[in-house]
Motif scaffolding. Structure first.
Motif, PDB file in Angstrom:
ATOM      1  N   UNK A  66     -40.500  18.589 -30.005  1.00 51.58           N
ATOM      2  CA  UNK A  66     -40.789  18.073 -28.507  1.00 51.58           C
ATOM      3  C   UNK A  66     -40.141  19.392 -27.410  1.00 51.58           C
ATOM      4  N   UNK A  67     -40.730  19.399 -26.508  1.00 53.39           N
ATOM      5  CA  UNK A  67     -40.067  20.115 -25.642  1.00 53.39           C
ATOM      6  C   UNK A  67     -40.124  19.482 -24.255  1.00 53.39           C
ATOM      7  N   UNK A  68     -39.129  20.040 -23.190  1.00 53.10           N
ATOM      8  CA  UNK A  68     -39.111  19.524 -21.868  1.00 53.10           C
ATOM      9  C   UNK A  68     -40.375  19.555 -21.270  1.00 53.10           C
ATOM     10  N   UNK A  69     -40.678  18.952 -20.057  1.00 53.41           N
ATOM     11  CA  UNK A  69     -41.908  19.224 -19.153  1.00 53.41           C
ATOM     12  C   UNK A  69     -41.715  20.428 -18.668  1.00 53.41           C
ATOM     13  N   UNK A  70     -40.744  21.169 -18.300  1.00 52.21           N
ATOM     14  CA  UNK A  70     -40.466  22.278 -17.605  1.00 52.21           C
ATOM     15  C   UNK A  70     -40.454  23.569 -18.374  1.00 52.21           C
ATOM     16  N   UNK A  71     -40.384  23.211 -19.838  1.00 51.12           N
ATOM     17  CA  UNK A  71     -40.476  24.269 -20.858  1.00 51.12           C
ATOM     18  C   UNK A  71     -41.767  25.278 -20.680  1.00 51.12           C
ATOM     19  N   UNK A  72     -41.419  26.544 -20.742  1.00 48.24           N
ATOM     20  CA  UNK A  72     -42.509  27.677 -20.594  1.00 48.24           C
ATOM     21  C   UNK A  72     -43.912  26.927 -21.542  1.00 48.24           C
ATOM     22  N   UNK A  73     -43.518  26.576 -22.659  1.00 48.27           N
ATOM     23  CA  UNK A  73     -44.481  26.205 -23.831  1.00 48.27           C
ATOM     24  C   UNK A  73     -45.386  25.227 -23.032  1.00 48.27           C
ATOM     25  N   UNK A  74     -44.767  24.177 -22.303  1.00 53.31           N
ATOM     26  CA  UNK A  74     -45.638  23.029 -21.726  1.00 53.31           C
ATOM     27  C   UNK A  74     -46.662  23.590 -20.800  1.00 53.31           C
ATOM     28  N   UNK A  75     -46.145  24.654 -19.967  1.00 52.69           N
ATOM     29  CA  UNK A  75     -46.966  25.076 -18.873  1.00 52.69           C
ATOM     30  C   UNK A  75     -48.189  26.053 -19.798  1.00 52.69           C
ATOM     31  N   UNK A  77     -35.739   6.452 -18.396  1.00 54.34           N
ATOM     32  CA  UNK A  77     -37.301   6.321 -18.219  1.00 54.34           C
ATOM     33  C   UNK A  77     -37.672   5.725 -19.579  1.00 54.34           C
ATOM     34  N   UNK A  78     -38.847   4.924 -19.489  1.00 49.81           N
ATOM     35  CA  UNK A  78     -39.574   4.908 -20.896  1.00 49.81           C
ATOM     36  C   UNK A  78     -39.870   5.909 -21.420  1.00 49.81           C
ATOM     37  N   UNK A  79     -39.632   6.142 -22.670  1.00 48.72           N
ATOM     38  CA  UNK A  79     -39.859   7.247 -23.562  1.00 48.72           C
ATOM     39  C   UNK A  79     -41.544   7.541 -23.722  1.00 48.72           C
ATOM     40  N   UNK A  80     -41.983   8.633 -23.087  1.00 53.93           N
ATOM     41  CA  UNK A  80     -43.144   9.114 -23.250  1.00 53.93           C
ATOM     42  C   UNK A  80     -43.367  10.321 -23.539  1.00 53.93           C
ATOM     43  N   UNK A  81     -44.604  10.838 -24.083  1.00 54.70           N
ATOM     44  CA  UNK A  81     -45.027  11.924 -24.483  1.00 54.70           C
ATOM     45  C   UNK A  81     -46.358  12.406 -24.702  1.00 54.70           C
ATOM     46  N   UNK A  82     -46.867  13.609 -24.777  1.00 55.93           N
ATOM     47  CA  UNK A  82     -48.058  13.761 -24.895  1.00 55.93           C
ATOM     48  C   UNK A  82     -48.357  14.911 -26.148  1.00 55.93           C
ATOM     49  N   UNK A  83     -49.282  14.829 -26.950  1.00 59.84           N
ATOM     50  CA  UNK A  83     -49.472  16.011 -27.871  1.00 59.84           C
ATOM     51  C   UNK A  83     -50.042  17.106 -27.351  1.00 59.84           C
ATOM     52  N   UNK A  84     -49.330  18.236 -27.733  1.00 54.05           N
ATOM     53  CA  UNK A  84     -50.086  19.443 -27.046  1.00 54.05           C
ATOM     54  C   UNK A  84     -51.239  19.985 -27.980  1.00 54.05           C
ATOM     55  N   UNK A 141     -44.421  23.616 -44.235  1.00 52.92           N
ATOM     56  CA  UNK A 141     -45.374  22.663 -43.541  1.00 52.92           C
ATOM     57  C   UNK A 141     -45.767  22.877 -42.013  1.00 52.92           C
ATOM     58  N   UNK A 142     -46.642  22.312 -41.505  1.00 55.91           N
ATOM     59  CA  UNK A 142     -46.725  22.453 -39.828  1.00 55.91           C
ATOM     60  C   UNK A 142     -46.492  20.972 -39.276  1.00 55.91           C
ATOM     61  N   UNK A 143     -45.925  20.987 -38.307  1.00 55.21           N
ATOM     62  CA  UNK A 143     -45.461  19.853 -37.290  1.00 55.21           C
ATOM     63  C   UNK A 143     -46.058  19.927 -35.895  1.00 55.21           C
ATOM     64  N   UNK A 144     -46.622  18.750 -35.291  1.00 51.59           N
ATOM     65  CA  UNK A 144     -47.224  18.666 -33.927  1.00 51.59           C
ATOM     66  C   UNK A 144     -46.032  19.014 -32.975  1.00 51.59           C
ATOM     67  N   UNK A 145     -46.619  19.806 -31.878  1.00 60.92           N
ATOM     68  CA  UNK A 145     -45.791  20.186 -30.647  1.00 60.92           C
ATOM     69  C   UNK A 145     -45.952  19.005 -29.804  1.00 60.92           C
ATOM     70  N   UNK A 150     -32.345  21.171 -19.017  1.00 62.37           N
ATOM     71  CA  UNK A 150     -31.134  22.106 -18.809  1.00 62.37           C
ATOM     72  C   UNK A 150     -30.046  21.908 -19.790  1.00 62.37           C
ATOM     73  N   UNK A 151     -30.385  21.245 -21.175  1.00 61.38           N
ATOM     74  CA  UNK A 151     -29.456  21.001 -22.096  1.00 61.38           C
ATOM     75  C   UNK A 151     -30.117  21.941 -23.397  1.00 61.38           C
ATOM     76  N   UNK A 152     -29.177  22.533 -24.055  1.00 62.80           N
ATOM     77  CA  UNK A 152     -29.807  23.293 -25.227  1.00 62.80           C
ATOM     78  C   UNK A 152     -30.637  24.353 -24.809  1.00 62.80           C
ATOM     79  N   UNK A 153     -31.852  24.227 -25.453  1.00 65.07           N
ATOM     80  CA  UNK A 153     -33.058  25.528 -25.340  1.00 65.07           C
ATOM     81  C   UNK A 153     -34.226  24.576 -24.497  1.00 65.07           C
ATOM     82  N   UNK A 154     -33.835  23.455 -24.259  1.00 64.64           N
ATOM     83  CA  UNK A 154     -35.030  22.510 -23.634  1.00 64.64           C
ATOM     84  C   UNK A 154     -36.132  21.986 -24.617  1.00 64.64           C
ATOM     85  N   UNK A 155     -35.656  22.059 -25.984  1.00 65.56           N
ATOM     86  CA  UNK A 155     -36.748  21.865 -27.102  1.00 65.56           C
ATOM     87  C   UNK A 155     -35.982  21.280 -28.268  1.00 65.56           C
ATOM     88  N   UNK A 156     -36.489  20.298 -28.796  1.00 64.54           N
ATOM     89  CA  UNK A 156     -35.852  19.434 -30.031  1.00 64.54           C
ATOM     90  C   UNK A 156     -36.759  19.458 -31.173  1.00 64.54           C
TER      91      UNK A 156
END
Length: 859
Positions: free
Chosen positions: A270-279, A308-315, A326-330, A339-345
């Motif tokens: 999972x990446x943050x909404x501000x992460x370049x990959x999200x853009x 906030x309630x945990x929410x996400x969207x599959x890219x 193996x491959x996993x969804x982002x 702001x914490x770490x690399x903005x991705x977990x």
RNA sequence: GCGGGUGUGGCGGAAUGGUAGACGCGACGGACUCAAAAUCCGUUUCUGGCAACAGAGUGUCGGUUCGAGUCCGACCACCCGCACCA
């Protein structure tokens, strides 16, 4: 009132100004910029106030506590630096300008004048000659100089960061101005927006700021713990996940994890909404773009994001696992912080509660990889709770069978070997963003030139002062719309350039004021000899709400300034005391209106009615004093009615100073009564007292003299340990003893009354002077006298009361001479009728004697 | 959500592992006063008892100890902070 039959009373209204003038006239509280002579230095500082216009009870409490320390330390032979100033920049002045059309400077300086007058009435032992306000150009000009030094030293840089943006008012909002995700004034949904801003490199000092906490012996443990958590050192790994198909030119995602051992438990990334990959993912997917916009409206505060309630969207993108292939969804997730770490977990739902909630919500797999001790690998299942403790790894390929610590090491080794990651130390602490898009702050002294880039304002052009003719009617930063202010020539090439229109975070102002106080009039920001002579602050006092940011920023500045050779102080504050809040009951009518304390009648049982309507009102306790709840008490009115000493005494007597206190009218009247009682004790005794030179006969009034010297010792100890409420209680007890001994030896009574006058002096300084001048007309001020010493010989007891227990239950008390031998004590205790009854004929198996305390028989 | 803290009579609180409730506020009773204010004296954790005394009691549950408000473990409630309020 002047009726001859009316008993004489202490006239505080006449006495308090008189003693304040005497202290000022004799310069009792002045010290040199560089400590001189052989008296040890002691620097007492209370957090300087924001000049809101009126002092509130929190200030009264804060400054009373500091003043007790300052006066006590002065009496203990220290030269005490005790200054006061104003934290004078900030948003409220701009709000006043917008709402009432008054210029921030005018508003601020008028407020300072009003608050100074109120503080001066409290009789604080402050050295007012050192006063300054952070909005004085003579202060902030030096701050600009310091910033340029930071720049030169590589401790300041420009970076992009996210702010709360009000799209209607076109202005940056503070977190407190964001209410339920909307701008407080416009009501528009707040967006996150990226701005280029100035940062101070506090992270360069992170290891030191953390390790030096251990040396802060006179700081509350909890504040150190909060700072340590804030700095947040954590060991883990950065792991690179290659994207199956690169998106937007991005070939891989790097995550930070503290649990590389659980890599085989991965279920998604999972990446943050501000992460370049999200853009990149949003580029040709409107659904994802919409989700990112929604997450951006959460605001920038960590609390808002994490609650906030945990929410996400599959890219739709997938990453390859470095160990299994193996491959996993982002996913893009709203709980991942850029702001914490690399903005991705990487998400390991079986080992992290947040990941588990997310996985359950979006029906992602939850492979268990850590086996709790004693659990059966065949049947172990994860339910609603992730297993985050240590255990044994399973379902984890080459890590199977390893413990948590070994697993982490082995995983990092493997990652490093295949070039997919490295073991790292990560810090939660971020660099300090100091740019504010506001008028009422210290201008950041740089010029932006198209050709030369960022050019520092040359020293000789400092200070960069704020323009006075500003327009607050437009939204946004007034400095930015000013017609001329920002247009300047580049100091380097001379071509037209633009002045920086951002001002500093007001925390910058308060990060070095304590050092400036040591040489407040100097032509340079700091004078090394003065700062080195007085720093660190020996006792700093203020609210717990500053436990993290202000204190951490000050510690950073102290290190930076010391590193640049401006001064040499390892830490700004050697001792820290955090006071509790002042609260008051609040009253609310049935129709929801809040009523002020003077608008209600409070009955004996605590219930209250509205004076105007006679209707009952709801009383709630323990509310922080606030304008909105109308439960504030004006210190000025209290001083008018009862005097400064009474206000001080009540505030000290109520409870331990680090706890929240409740302001009550009853408490104040009680304190007032006590000050009158002390005065009366002295007033009534005066005609019967011998001259000061007469010493009490050796065995005269032993009880009274013992009480006197025990009280001196007890009050001294209480003051040393910030147990001011206990000091007050001991003086109360002493007053009871004095009253009971009004016929005792006159010289012993003089000794006792003089001790009382001097023991109250840190707490009720005016009354102390008044009583002292009655007892010793023409003698030097108490404020100039050394502290009293207790005579241990006189304080010593003849006999001691021992509690006698049988099987740990109290059955009797016995009085034995001091130094009685154990056999006698046991015999006396055993002989007690009640002890015999409790023993009920059983033999005593064990006899315990704690000298001076207790005897316990085990039967 | 994460981090930190607090919890003892009607109220604020005191108590180096050793007599729980010091001291203050409030309340009740009394003195002084024509009366009131002010002041002074006494009582005031709860239950039973005329009393002596007994039992219970420091948010809840459990543990260590001759002895726990205090130390350990789990839990409950409330308060504070979370990076642009100061």
């Amino acid at each position: 009132m002047n009726d001859a039959a009316t008993p004489a009373r202490y006239d505080f209204a006449a006495a308090e100004p008189r003693w304040q003038e005497a202290w000022t006239a004799q310069r009792c509280f002045s010290v040199p910029d560089v400590p001189a002579g052989d008296r040890p230095k002691y620097y007492v500082l209370e957090m300087f106030p924001y000049p809101s216009g009126k002092i509130h009870m929190g200030h009264v409490r804060n400054y009373t506590l500091g003043d007790v320390v300052a006066r006590y330390k002065r009496a203990r032979g220290h030269q005490v630096l005790h200054p006061m100033g104003w934290d004078a920049f900030g948003l409220p002045a701009e709000n006043a300008a917008r709402e009432r059309g008054v210029h921030p400077a005018q508003w601020t300086y008028a407020n300072i004048a009003a608050m100074r007058a109120e503080l001066q009435r409290m009789g604080l032992s402050l050295e007012w000659d050192r006063e300054f306000a952070t909005c004085d150009p003579s202060y902030y000009g030096h701050q600009q100089k310091l910033f340029l030094d930071f720049l030169k030293a590589g401790l300041a840089e420009r970076k992009e960061s996210w702010v709360n943006w009000d799209p209607v008012d076109h202005t940056v909002l503070a977190n407190e101005q964001v209410i339920d995700g909307r701008g407080w004034r416009s009501g528009a949904v707040v967006e996150k927006k990226k701005l280029s801003q100035w940062f101070l490199s506090i992270t360069k000092f992170a290891p030191e700021l953390l390790s030096a906490l251990d040396g802060l012996e006179r700081w509350p443990e909890r504040v150190k713990l909060m700072q340590a958590n804030w700095i947040g050192r954590s060991e883990g790994a950065r792991v690179r996940f290659a994207l199956e198909t690169p998106a937007g030119g991005i070939p891989e995602v790097e995550v930070f994890t503290t649990r590389p051992d659980t890599l085989f438990g991965m279920s998604f990334l999972a990446v943050a909404a501000e992460h370049p990959l999200a853009a990149a993912a949003a580029a040709n997917n409107p659904q994802i773009a919409r989700f990112i916009t929604e997450v951006r409206s959460l605001g920038t505060s960590e609390a808002a994001i994490e609650q906030a309630e945990k929410r996400g969207i599959d890219t739709g993108l997938r990453v390859r696992h470095p160990f299994t292939g193996e491959t996993f969804p982002v996913w893009i997730a709203n709980f991942v912080l850029m702001e914490y770490g690399t903005g991705a977990i990487f998400g390991c739902p079986s080992g992290d509660q947040r990941d588990l909630e997310f996985a359950r919500k979006y029906a992602l797999p939850v492979p268990p990889v850590i086996l709790p001790p004693g659990a059966d690998p065949a049947s172990f299942q994860i339910g609603d709770t992730a297993y985050t403790e240590d255990g044994t790894l399973f379902n984890s390929g080459f890590l199977d069978g390893l413990g948590t610590a070994e697993g982490k090491r082995a995983a990092i080794d493997a990652l490093e070997k295949q070039g997919a990651g490295t073991g790292v130390v990560n810090w939660r602490l971020r660099d300090w963003g100091v740019s504010r898009q506001r008028y009422w702050g210290c201008p950041i002294p740089v010029i932006h030139c198209e050709a030369c880039g960022v050019v520092p304002v040359p020293d000789e052009q400092l200070p960069v002062t704020l323009p006075e003719d500003v327009d607050f009617s437009k939204s946004g930063n007034p400095l930015d719309h000013h017609p001329t202010w920002k247009h300047v020539g580049c100091p380097s090439c001379g071509k037209p350039a633009r002045r920086e229109t951002d001002t500093f975070d007001t925390f910058v102002d308060s990060s070095w004021y304590f050092a400036r106080f040591t040489a407040p009039k100097a032509g340079t920001p700091l004078v090394a000899e003065a700062a080195n002579g007085w720093l660190p602050v020996d006792q700093y006092i203020g609210g717990i709400e500053h436990a993290i940011l202000h204190l951490l920023y000050s510690r950073f500045f102290t290190r930076a300034l010391s590193g640049m050779g401006k001064m040499q102080a390892p830490e700004p504050f050697a001792g820290l005391f955090t006071q509790g809040m002042v609260q008051h009951a609040s009253y609310r009518a049935k129709d929801g209106r809040w009523l002020a304390p003077d608008e209600v009648d409070v009955a004996a049982d605590g219930s209250a009615t509205d004076k105007a309507t006679g209707l009952p009102v709801t009383v709630s306790r323990n509310d922080k004093m606030s304008k909105s709840k109308r439960n504030t008490i004006d210190p000025g009115a209290i001083i008018d009615q009862f005097g400064a000493d009474t206000a001080r005494w009540f505030i000290l007597s109520d409870n331990p100073p680090d706890r929240d206190m409740e302001w009550t009218t009853a408490g104040v009247t009680g304190a007032s009564r006590f000050s009158q009682r002390l005065w009366r004790l002295v007033h009534n005794a005066l005609p019967t007292l011998p001259a000061p030179e007469v010493l009490p006969a050796a065995d005269a009034a032993r009880d009274l003299r013992r009480a006197t010297h025990r009280t001196i010792a007890a009050v001294t100890e209480a003051l040393e340990t910030f147990a001011f409420n206990v000091a007050v209680a001991r003086i109360h007890e002493f007053a009871n003893v004095l009253e009971a001994h009004q016929g005792a030896d006159a010289a012993a009574r003089r000794e006792a009354l003089e001790a009382a006058a001097r023991l109250i002096s840190p707490m009720m300084p005016h009354l102390a002077e008044e009583l002292w001048s009655m007892l010793r007309p023409g003698a030097p001020l108490v404020a100039t006298l050394p502290w009293l010493e207790s005579d241990a010989e006189i304080a010593k007891a003849d006999s001691v009361t021992l509690a006698v227990q049988v099987l740990g239950k109290l059955r009797a008390t016995i009085e034995v001479p001091v130094g009685a031998d154990e056999a006698t004590i046991f015999a006396t205790a055993e002989a007690e009728e009640n002890v015999q009854r409790a023993l009920a004929g059983r033999p005593i198996r064990k006899r315990i004697h704690v000298p001076g305390r207790i005897v316990n028989f085990v039967a």
